[in-house]
Design an enzyme around this catalytic site. Structure first.
Site, short mmCIF file in Angstrom:
data_model
loop_
_atom_site.label_atom_id
_atom_site.label_comp_id
_atom_site.label_asym_id
_atom_site.label_seq_id
_atom_site.Cartn_x
_atom_site.Cartn_y
_atom_site.Cartn_z
N TYR A 79 82.70 13.47 59.23
CA TYR A 79 82.25 13.58 60.62
C TYR A 79 82.33 15.04 61.08
O TYR A 79 81.43 15.54 61.75
CB TYR A 79 83.12 12.70 61.54
N PHE A 131 53.13 22.84 72.46
CA PHE A 131 53.11 21.63 71.65
C PHE A 131 53.49 20.48 72.58
O PHE A 131 54.14 20.70 73.60
CB PHE A 131 54.06 21.74 70.45
N LYS A 265 58.92 19.48 58.59
CA LYS A 265 57.70 20.08 58.03
C LYS A 265 58.08 20.98 56.85
O LYS A 265 58.10 20.54 55.72
CB LYS A 265 56.96 20.83 59.13
N ARG A 388 44.06 14.85 68.76
CA ARG A 388 44.69 15.99 69.41
C ARG A 388 43.70 16.51 70.45
O ARG A 388 43.07 17.54 70.28
CB ARG A 388 45.06 17.09 68.40
C1 LIG Z 1 55.13 23.31 66.38
C2 LIG Z 1 55.99 22.12 66.60
N1 LIG Z 1 57.07 22.20 67.38
C3 LIG Z 1 57.86 21.15 67.59
C4 LIG Z 1 57.61 19.92 67.02
C5 LIG Z 1 58.48 18.74 67.31
O1 LIG Z 1 59.23 18.42 66.18
P1 LIG Z 1 59.72 16.94 65.85
O2 LIG Z 1 58.52 16.09 65.62
O3 LIG Z 1 60.60 17.09 64.64
O4 LIG Z 1 60.49 16.47 67.04
C6 LIG Z 1 56.49 19.79 66.19
C7 LIG Z 1 56.19 18.51 65.58
O5 LIG Z 1 55.14 18.23 65.06
C8 LIG Z 1 55.66 20.92 65.98
O6 LIG Z 1 54.56 20.86 65.21
#
Ligand SMILES: Cc1ncc(COP(=O)(O)O)c(C=O)c1O
Length: 481
Positions: A79, A131, A265, A388
């Site tokens: 932990y 985003f 990613k 998108r």
């Molecule tokens: C550029 C960017 N920032 C933040 C995020 C958010 O990350 P998460 O999906 O791990 O919460 C993403 C997710 O696709 C992203 O592409």
């Protein structure tokens, strides 16, 4: 990487071999219609049993390496005080150059903490582009996102190599207009997700750094897709052609006060982190970590994922990984572009993006062309893509009025090391078929619409039941598959 065939054609080539597989199936077109109807014409709500190629996202669905799996097996599960966390912290220092790091459960958790700690009520966050989750967290803290890109950023067909740049003059104007005290931080997103995975240049990043320094503003880098941005700098920016991805990533990181990323990613695991070299900033954020995420040596992640992320952090600057989706996207985009299909150019990172307003010019924007195209592509191919466009923008919370997206994109993401060139060839073929039959596709209308991030859970219906007509035509010309 890519390789030139003796014919002169360049193709992406996989610098890895597959040693574990998951079976997928291509269900008949009638079943695909039923599935998308049950999903309310929202590809997020499909079940994977009905999906052939899952190009919804690259997030959390990349192929991990053998070394990452091995790391998962030998983690120190505790932990508090896990040595696996310290292995991760060492990888962050070696690769990104930051001394202080905390894990969070994914990228949006980092955004939540940063928006909370650096909230300036009534203030603004200038960014090269927002985003979805970033904007949601900033707005939930009573701030506004200001997008200050060059006009070229929204031109879907372009030869500009760095459409993800922030316009420095516009940043200066914002500082003048709002005053430094109203600016929480300045955010640069590496390989801007929502405008077609377009990178910014190192030159631009340094100009923005300079303006932040002159004005005492914090510069935050969202490095969720930093490897691809660095790989594209290496390929496109003068002076960087002989640098390694690792060197470029480190140079990018050296400009930021705070760095955060979704680890889903580039590091190919399910997690995220916030890192900095500024202890004072670190200490402003860290107390909130146990409140929202977990103790600082796991931060909401499983130790197994932290172990895999320690390895993934080192692997993400390997050009074979940093470039694997970039090279596939280039192949995908160039072939579609040559066939006259409206697609975002130049090819960037993350995905191949169809320009839905040009693909379906007869579908008005309030009827969600990008969502309609994603659903139509699923019916005609079993490929799951992501809307998108306007569906991904919530209504104005005060007036309830629809806010039209700047561009309407249907995104086919290329998770790292998952799909092959024959999969891409299949996608190209079905996109061409759909383009030839695009008149059959009409708009969508919401039947249930959540108030925030509506694209995840919202349900829609096809106007004039066009899904049925498209299915019938597909069956007549192509059979069930
Ligand atoms: C550029 C960017 N920032 C933040 C995020 C958010 O990350 P998460 O999906 O791990 O919460 C993403 C997710 O696709 C992203 O592409």
């Amino acid at each position: 990487m890519s390789i030139k065939l003796s014919s002169g054609e360049e193709i992406p080539i996989e610098m890895h071999k597959t040693r574990m597989v998951q079976k997928i199936q291509l269900v008949p077109v009638e079943q695909r219609l039923k599935a998308i109807e049950e999903a309310g014409y929202n590809t997020f709500l499909l079940k994977t049993k009905d999906v052939f190629l899952d190009m919804l996202t690259d997030s959390g669905v990349n192929a991990m390496s053998d070394n990452q799996f091995a790391a998962m097996m030998r983690v120190d599960d505790a932990y508090a005080g896990s040595m696996t966390f310290y292995e991760f912290a060492k990888a962050v220092e070696d690769v990104l150059g930051y001394k202080h790091v905390m894990n969070v459960h994914q990228g949006r958790a980092a955004e939540h903490l940063l928006a909370k700690v650096y909230a300036k009520p009534g203030g603004v966050i200038p960014t090269n582009y927002h985003f979805t989750t970033t904007r949601a967290h900033i707005e939930l803290q009573g701030m506004q996102v200001l997008e200050i890109y060059y006009d070229e950023a929204l031109k879907t067909e372009s030869s500009n190599p760095f459409k993800g740049c922030m316009d420095p003059q516009k940043l200066k104007n914002v500082i003048q207009k709002y005053g430094k005290d109203k600016i929480g931080f300045v955010r640069m997103e590496a390989t801007t997700n929502l405008i077609g995975g377009q990178p910014f240049s190192m030159k631009n990043l340094k100009e923005i750094r300079q303006i932040c320094t002159e004005n005492g503003l914090l510069l935050v880098i969202d490095g969720s897709l930093i490897s691809e941005n660095a790989y594209l700098i290496m390929q496109r920016e003068k002076g960087y052609e002989n640098k390694t991805v690792a060197e470029i990533v480190k140079e990018m990181c050296s400009t930021a006060d705070i760095y955060y990323m979704s680890g889903r990613k580039n590091t190919c695991v399910r997690g995220g982190c916030i890192a900095t070299n500024n202890l004072k900033l670190f200490e402003q954020i860290q107390p909130w970590l146990p409140v929202y995420e977990g103790f600082f040596t796991y931060g909401g992640m499983s130790m197994r994922e932290v172990g895999a992320m320690a390895v993934g952090m080192r692997e993400m600057v390997d050009p074979e990984l940093a470039g694997c989706s970039v090279e596939q996207i280039k192949y995908f985009v160039n072939k579609l572009s040559k066939a006259g299909i409206p697609v975002v150019t130049p090819p960037g990172g993350l995905a191949c993006h169809l320009d839905a307003m040009k693909f379906l010019p007869h579908v008005p924007q309030p009827e969600y062309p990008a969502g309609a195209l994603a659903a139509a592509l699923f019916i005609s191919s079993g490929i799951r893509s992501m809307e998108r466009g306007t569906i991904s923008v919530d209504r104005d919370p005060k007036t309830g009025k629809e806010i039209m997206a700047d561009i309407e994109l249907t995104r086919l993401a290329l998770p790292r090391r998952v799909y092959s060139v024959s999969h891409i060839e299949y996608a190209i073929d079905r996109i061409k078929w759909l383009y030839a039959h695009r008149k059959l596709v009409k708009g969508l209308k919401f039947v249930s619409e959540p108030p925030v991030l509506r694209f995840f859970l919202g349900k829609l219906r096809a106007l004039d039941n066009w899904g049925k007509d498209l299915t019938e035509t597909f069956k007549k010309e192509m059979g069930q598959r």
